[in-house]
Design a protein around this motif. Structure first.
Motif, PDB file in Angstrom:
ATOM      1  N   HIS A 329       0.829  -1.546   0.024  1.00 16.81           N
ATOM      2  CA  HIS A 329      -0.484   0.140  -0.141  1.00 16.81           C
ATOM      3  C   HIS A 329       0.802   1.479   0.090  1.00 16.81           C
ATOM      4  CE1 HIS A 329      -2.784  -2.733   0.766  1.00 16.81           C
ATOM      5  NE2 HIS A 329      -3.830  -2.193   0.821  1.00 16.81           N
ATOM      6  N   ALA A 330       2.303   0.923   0.109  1.00 20.88           N
ATOM      7  CA  ALA A 330       3.106   2.593  -0.705  1.00 20.88           C
ATOM      8  C   ALA A 330       1.970   3.276  -1.478  1.00 20.88           C
ATOM      9  CB  ALA A 330       4.137   1.874  -0.587  1.00 20.88           C
ATOM     10  N   ILE A 331       2.161   4.433  -1.601  1.00 15.60           N
ATOM     11  CA  ILE A 331       1.896   5.584  -2.712  1.00 15.60           C
ATOM     12  C   ILE A 331       3.289   6.573  -3.269  1.00 15.60           C
ATOM     13  CG2 ILE A 331      -0.782   5.746  -1.837  1.00 15.60           C
ATOM     14  CD1 ILE A 331       0.058   8.308  -0.719  1.00 15.60           C
ATOM     15  N   PRO A 332       3.026   6.699  -4.350  1.00 10.91           N
ATOM     16  CA  PRO A 332       3.878   7.393  -4.976  1.00 10.91           C
ATOM     17  C   PRO A 332       4.268   8.535  -4.124  1.00 10.91           C
ATOM     18  CG  PRO A 332       2.401   6.894  -6.384  1.00 10.91           C
ATOM     19  CD  PRO A 332       2.011   6.613  -5.403  1.00 10.91           C
ATOM     20  N   GLY A 333       5.662   9.049  -3.389  1.00  9.28           N
ATOM     21  CA  GLY A 333       6.275   9.917  -2.574  1.00  9.28           C
ATOM     22  C   GLY A 333       5.016   9.956  -1.185  1.00  9.28           C
ATOM     23  N   GLY A 334       5.201   8.592  -0.891  1.00 16.18           N
ATOM     24  CA  GLY A 334       4.037   8.474   0.573  1.00 16.18           C
ATOM     25  C   GLY A 334       5.099   8.275   1.315  1.00 16.18           C
ATOM     26  N   ASP A 335       7.015   8.044   1.757  1.00 18.30           N
ATOM     27  CA  ASP A 335       7.559   7.436   2.291  1.00 18.30           C
ATOM     28  C   ASP A 335       7.151   8.474   3.848  1.00 18.30           C
ATOM     29  OD1 ASP A 335       8.843   5.677   0.759  1.00 18.30           O
ATOM     30  OD2 ASP A 335      10.768   6.376   0.844  1.00 18.30           O
ATOM     31  N   ARG A 336       6.653   9.399   3.633  1.00 24.18           N
ATOM     32  CA  ARG A 336       7.070  10.159   5.260  1.00 24.18           C
ATOM     33  C   ARG A 336       5.064  10.445   5.754  1.00 24.18           C
ATOM     34  NH1 ARG A 336      11.158   9.030   4.978  1.00 24.18           N
ATOM     35  NH2 ARG A 336      13.129  10.242   4.688  1.00 24.18           N
ATOM     36  N   PHE A 337       4.677   9.654   4.427  1.00 22.57           N
ATOM     37  CA  PHE A 337       2.715  10.255   4.939  1.00 22.57           C
ATOM     38  C   PHE A 337       2.658   9.013   5.717  1.00 22.57           C
ATOM     39  CE2 PHE A 337      -1.632   9.526   3.920  1.00 22.57           C
ATOM     40  CZ  PHE A 337      -1.981  10.437   5.037  1.00 22.57           C
ATOM     41  N   GLY A 338       2.968   7.677   4.646  1.00 25.45           N
ATOM     42  CA  GLY A 338       2.337   6.462   5.050  1.00 25.45           C
ATOM     43  C   GLY A 338       1.651   5.281   4.172  1.00 25.45           C
ATOM     44  N   ALA A 339       0.855   4.396   4.323  1.00 20.86           N
ATOM     45  CA  ALA A 339       0.279   4.228   3.000  1.00 20.86           C
ATOM     46  C   ALA A 339      -1.782   4.388   3.302  1.00 20.86           C
ATOM     47  CB  ALA A 339       0.316   2.128   3.804  1.00 20.86           C
ATOM     48  N   LEU A 340      -1.759   3.878   2.027  1.00 18.73           N
ATOM     49  CA  LEU A 340      -3.252   3.844   1.961  1.00 18.73           C
ATOM     50  C   LEU A 340      -3.955   2.829   1.109  1.00 18.73           C
ATOM     51  CD1 LEU A 340      -4.158   7.530   0.652  1.00 18.73           C
ATOM     52  CD2 LEU A 340      -3.763   7.048   2.659  1.00 18.73           C
ATOM     53  N   PRO A 341      -4.864   3.343   1.343  1.00 20.56           N
ATOM     54  CA  PRO A 341      -5.979   1.778   0.931  1.00 20.56           C
ATOM     55  C   PRO A 341      -6.568   1.924  -0.260  1.00 20.56           C
ATOM     56  CG  PRO A 341      -6.562   2.125   3.122  1.00 20.56           C
ATOM     57  CD  PRO A 341      -5.721   3.023   3.184  1.00 20.56           C
ATOM     58  N   LEU A 342      -6.457   1.796  -1.265  1.00 22.10           N
ATOM     59  CA  LEU A 342      -7.114   2.289  -3.008  1.00 22.10           C
ATOM     60  C   LEU A 342      -7.931   1.695  -3.326  1.00 22.10           C
ATOM     61  CD1 LEU A 342      -4.372   3.908  -3.731  1.00 22.10           C
ATOM     62  CD2 LEU A 342      -5.784   5.437  -2.692  1.00 22.10           C
ATOM     63  N   HIS A 343      -8.305   0.432  -2.807  1.00 25.27           N
ATOM     64  CA  HIS A 343      -9.513  -0.541  -3.238  1.00 25.27           C
ATOM     65  C   HIS A 343     -10.485  -0.448  -2.368  1.00 25.27           C
ATOM     66  CE1 HIS A 343      -6.496  -0.849  -6.318  1.00 25.27           C
ATOM     67  NE2 HIS A 343      -5.933  -0.384  -5.420  1.00 25.27           N
ATOM     68  N   LEU A 344     -11.718   0.084  -1.658  1.00 29.62           N
ATOM     69  CA  LEU A 344     -12.039  -0.818  -0.210  1.00 29.62           C
ATOM     70  C   LEU A 344     -13.433  -0.573  -1.192  1.00 29.62           C
ATOM     71  CD1 LEU A 344     -11.627   2.535   1.785  1.00 29.62           C
ATOM     72  CD2 LEU A 344     -10.562   0.207   2.055  1.00 29.62           C
ATOM     73  N   ARG A 345     -13.917  -1.507   0.177  1.00 30.36           N
ATOM     74  CA  ARG A 345     -14.620  -2.731  -0.726  1.00 30.36           C
ATOM     75  C   ARG A 345     -15.891  -2.817   0.646  1.00 30.36           C
ATOM     76  NH1 ARG A 345     -17.002  -7.151  -2.721  1.00 30.36           N
ATOM     77  NH2 ARG A 345     -14.535  -8.360  -2.331  1.00 30.36           N
ATOM     78  N   VAL A 346     -17.289  -2.452   0.806  1.00 23.32           N
ATOM     79  CA  VAL A 346     -17.656  -3.439   1.835  1.00 23.32           C
ATOM     80  C   VAL A 346     -18.849  -4.086   1.287  1.00 23.32           C
ATOM     81  CG1 VAL A 346     -19.819  -2.932   3.623  1.00 23.32           C
ATOM     82  CG2 VAL A 346     -17.638  -1.035   3.301  1.00 23.32           C
ATOM     83  N   PRO A 347     -18.525  -5.502   1.324  1.00 24.62           N
ATOM     84  CA  PRO A 347     -19.798  -6.099   0.689  1.00 24.62           C
ATOM     85  C   PRO A 347     -20.673  -6.063   0.825  1.00 24.62           C
ATOM     86  CG  PRO A 347     -18.157  -7.529   1.442  1.00 24.62           C
ATOM     87  CD  PRO A 347     -17.827  -6.406   2.290  1.00 24.62           C
ATOM     88  N   GLY A 348     -22.058  -5.660   0.137  1.00 19.85           N
ATOM     89  CA  GLY A 348     -23.306  -5.854   0.052  1.00 19.85           C
ATOM     90  C   GLY A 348     -24.323  -6.940   1.404  1.00 19.85           C
ATOM     91  N   GLY A 349     -25.191  -5.650   2.047  1.00 16.33           N
ATOM     92  CA  GLY A 349     -26.075  -6.689   3.100  1.00 16.33           C
ATOM     93  C   GLY A 349     -27.250  -7.660   2.067  1.00 16.33           C
ATOM     94  N   ALA A 350     -27.904  -7.192   3.455  1.00 17.47           N
ATOM     95  CA  ALA A 350     -29.055  -7.664   3.276  1.00 17.47           C
ATOM     96  C   ALA A 350     -30.101  -7.002   3.438  1.00 17.47           C
ATOM     97  CB  ALA A 350     -29.579  -8.993   4.425  1.00 17.47           C
ATOM     98  N   GLY A 351     -30.195  -5.288   3.312  1.00 15.85           N
ATOM     99  CA  GLY A 351     -30.986  -4.516   3.911  1.00 15.85           C
ATOM    100  C   GLY A 351     -31.888  -3.652   2.343  1.00 15.85           C
ATOM    101  N   GLY A 352     -31.004  -4.315   1.306  1.00 12.17           N
ATOM    102  CA  GLY A 352     -32.419  -3.857  -0.088  1.00 12.17           C
ATOM    103  C   GLY A 352     -31.558  -2.849  -0.283  1.00 12.17           C
ATOM    104  N   THR A 353     -32.880  -2.020  -0.801  1.00  8.90           N
ATOM    105  CA  THR A 353     -32.516  -0.223  -1.271  1.00  8.90           C
ATOM    106  C   THR A 353     -32.165   0.391  -0.252  1.00  8.90           C
ATOM    107  OG1 THR A 353     -34.867   0.467  -1.366  1.00  8.90           O
ATOM    108  CG2 THR A 353     -33.832  -1.607  -3.404  1.00  8.90           C
ATOM    109  N   VAL A 354     -33.001   1.446  -0.849  1.00  6.77           N
ATOM    110  CA  VAL A 354     -33.176   3.374   0.166  1.00  6.77           C
ATOM    111  C   VAL A 354     -34.139   2.590   0.402  1.00  6.77           C
ATOM    112  CG1 VAL A 354     -32.347   5.296  -0.068  1.00  6.77           C
ATOM    113  CG2 VAL A 354     -30.714   4.486  -1.505  1.00  6.77           C
ATOM    114  N   ASP A 355     -34.867   2.530   0.220  1.00  5.22           N
ATOM    115  CA  ASP A 355     -35.859   2.614   0.193  1.00  5.22           C
ATOM    116  C   ASP A 355     -36.772   1.639   1.427  1.00  5.22           C
ATOM    117  OD1 ASP A 355     -37.579   5.014  -0.708  1.00  5.22           O
ATOM    118  OD2 ASP A 355     -37.829   4.215  -2.696  1.00  5.22           O
ATOM    119  N   ASP A 356     -35.486   0.807   1.483  1.00  8.84           N
ATOM    120  CA  ASP A 356     -36.351  -0.581   2.270  1.00  8.84           C
ATOM    121  C   ASP A 356     -34.914  -0.523   3.512  1.00  8.84           C
ATOM    122  OD1 ASP A 356     -37.540  -2.513   0.509  1.00  8.84           O
ATOM    123  OD2 ASP A 356     -35.480  -2.769  -0.548  1.00  8.84           O
TER     124      ASP A 356
END
Length: 462
Positions: A329-356
């Motif tokens: 998770h190193a980013i260009p020029g980020g030696d001092r800043f740290g590391a970043l996740p750039l592909h975050l994903r929350v799997p879908g649940g059973a909640g349905g639509t916004v109306d649900d």
């Protein structure tokens, strides 16, 4: 776009380092990128720009001292004297810098499972193609004034180092991000937003986005004032992606964890048991490179596993500090800043639509978007910001009336804490919350979320 020329250019840079400082450790990133934007306002295109260039980012470690240098050149115009100067500048800088005790050394291995998600048509989309996307968004807005951007971008990147490790990849990205604006009878405007990010431009339906933005705008015409306080909320993907972006930047950043500036404690149940958070660069929808700025091959990583904090993300430098291994998770020029996740994903649940999700809320708010977010306390991620582009009251399971924009002051650590995440929608939506930088191309896939409490502290004026 090919990477053969970039590979050759990377080897030339390393050869100059070996000539200038025999025995030095060095690595180089060669990035050739094209970014094209078609902007529109008042339902008309007003700007079309394309920028293509090649950048070199060089790190050198000589006698325990580390320095970096960079160079931007026109495509295929990296002259020998420019490459020589780049290497000499980096080596010369090492001579005047203190010893770098955190230098982790160079990666020596790692095989790519694939070279990145890349679509040729998206990478070379003509202005007319983006114009057609804009036209479809405007038509979908059904007569409302529309504004926004259609973006296509592509990147070819090669990493190479003096230890003999080399990897190359290709990536493409497209985004349609727009608002529709409706005039209020008493003056002023109501805006609605819709956006989507994808590897392939053809995966985006701009007419549907325009219709969504218009529906939000017309549903916001007569807002009521609402007293500040804590409200149960349903936050749509655009707002949820903003929250996750800040969690990734400040909470799961390996440097912040190493230095005690993050609340993240691996192995502890810090989040609601319903929440699983992945960083998934191996997904077919992932945007960006399949390796990081250290040349480490990226792999799918679980950050939160059913509410339990699993790990932080690390570059080689922060991993060495923690006595761990890089997670890629190193980013260009980020030696001092740290590391970043750039592909975050929350799997879908059973909640349905916004109306649900809203159907289960007795008294709360539906939030379309957050903006102007600022971190007040990095350790607990107390942030302040504003709602925009749509805020509505939910009463007895129904979305009833629009509400004027509100300021919030909320700990993101608490927002997803045990007992606070009440439901997860069914369909994750890919959103890019970070603007248009190809170096940190980012697609966060998250569904709408129902949260038990969100702290609204005032109106939009303060």
């Amino acid at each position: 776009m090919t990477s053969a020329a970039d590979q050759e250019l990377g080897e030339r840079v390393l050869a100059e380092v070996r000539r200038t400082a025999p025995g030095a450790e060095a690595d180089v990133l060669v990035t050739t990128s094209t970014l094209a934007l078609t902007r529109f306002a008042n339902s008309a295109i007003h700007q079309n720009v394309t920028d293509t260039g090649t950048s070199l980012s060089l790190r050198v470690n000589v006698n325990g001292r580390t320095a970096a240098a960079s160079l931007t050149v026109a495509p295929d115009q990296a002259a020998a004297d420019a490459v020589r100067s780049l290497a000499e500048r980096a080596v010369a800088a090492c001579e005047v810098l203190p010893v770098d005790p955190g230098w982790p050394g160079l990666t020596t291995s790692g095989k790519l499972a694939h070279s990145g998600n890349y679509d040729e048509e998206t990478a070379h989309a003509a202005p007319a193609v983006r114009a057609d996307m804009v036209r479809a968004f405007i038509d979908g807005a059904s007569g409302l004034s529309a504004a926004g951007v259609c973006q296509t971008s592509s990147v070819a990147r090669t990493y190479a180092n003096t230890a003999g490790h080399q990897v190359s990849g290709l990536a493409s990205e497209s985004t349609v991000d727009g608002i529709a604006r409706a005039a209020r009878d008493g003056g002023g405007f109501a805006d609605g937003v819709a956006k989507l990010t994808a590897v392939r431009l053809t995966d985006i339906d701009p007419a549907a986005l325009g219709a969504t933005a218009a529906a939000k705008a017309t549903a916001s015409l007569s807002p009521v004032d609402l007293a500040p306080g804590r409200y149960e909320v349903v936050i749509e993907p655009s707002a949820a992606a903003q929250v996750l972006f800040y969690l990734g930047m400040y909470a799961f950043n390996g440097r912040a964890v190493n230095e005690g500036r993050s609340f993240v404690r691996p192995g502890q149940p810090q989040f609601d048991p319903s929440l699983t958070l992945l960083d998934d660069p191996e997904s077919e929808d992932a945007v960006g490179m399949p390796f990081d700025a250290d040349g480490t091959v990226k792999r799918r990583l679980t950050l939160i596993d059913a509410g339990v904090t699993a790990t932080a993300v690390h570059s080689r430098r922060t991993a060495a500090e923690a006595g761990a291994e890089s997670t890629g998770h190193a980013i260009p020029g980020g030696d001092r800043f740290g590391a970043l996740p750039l592909h975050l994903r929350v799997p879908g649940g059973a909640g349905g639509t916004v109306d649900d999700l809203a159907f289960e809320v007795t008294d709360g708010l539906l939030v379309s978007d957050f903006w102007y977010v600022r971190v007040l306390d990095p350790r607990t991620l107390v942030t302040t910001g504003l709602t925009r582009n749509g805020l509505w009251r939910i009463q007895d399971g129904r979305v009833t009336e629009p509400v004027g924009n509100l300021r919030f002051t909320q700990s993101y650590a608490d927002a997803f804490g045990p007992g606070n995440l009440l439901a997860i929608g069914s369909d994750p939506v890919g959103i890019s919350p970070t603007g248009y930088s190809i170096d940190t191309a980012n697609r966060i896939a998250v569904p709408s979320l129902r949260l038990a409490s969100w702290n609204f502290t005032g109106g939009s004026a303060g």
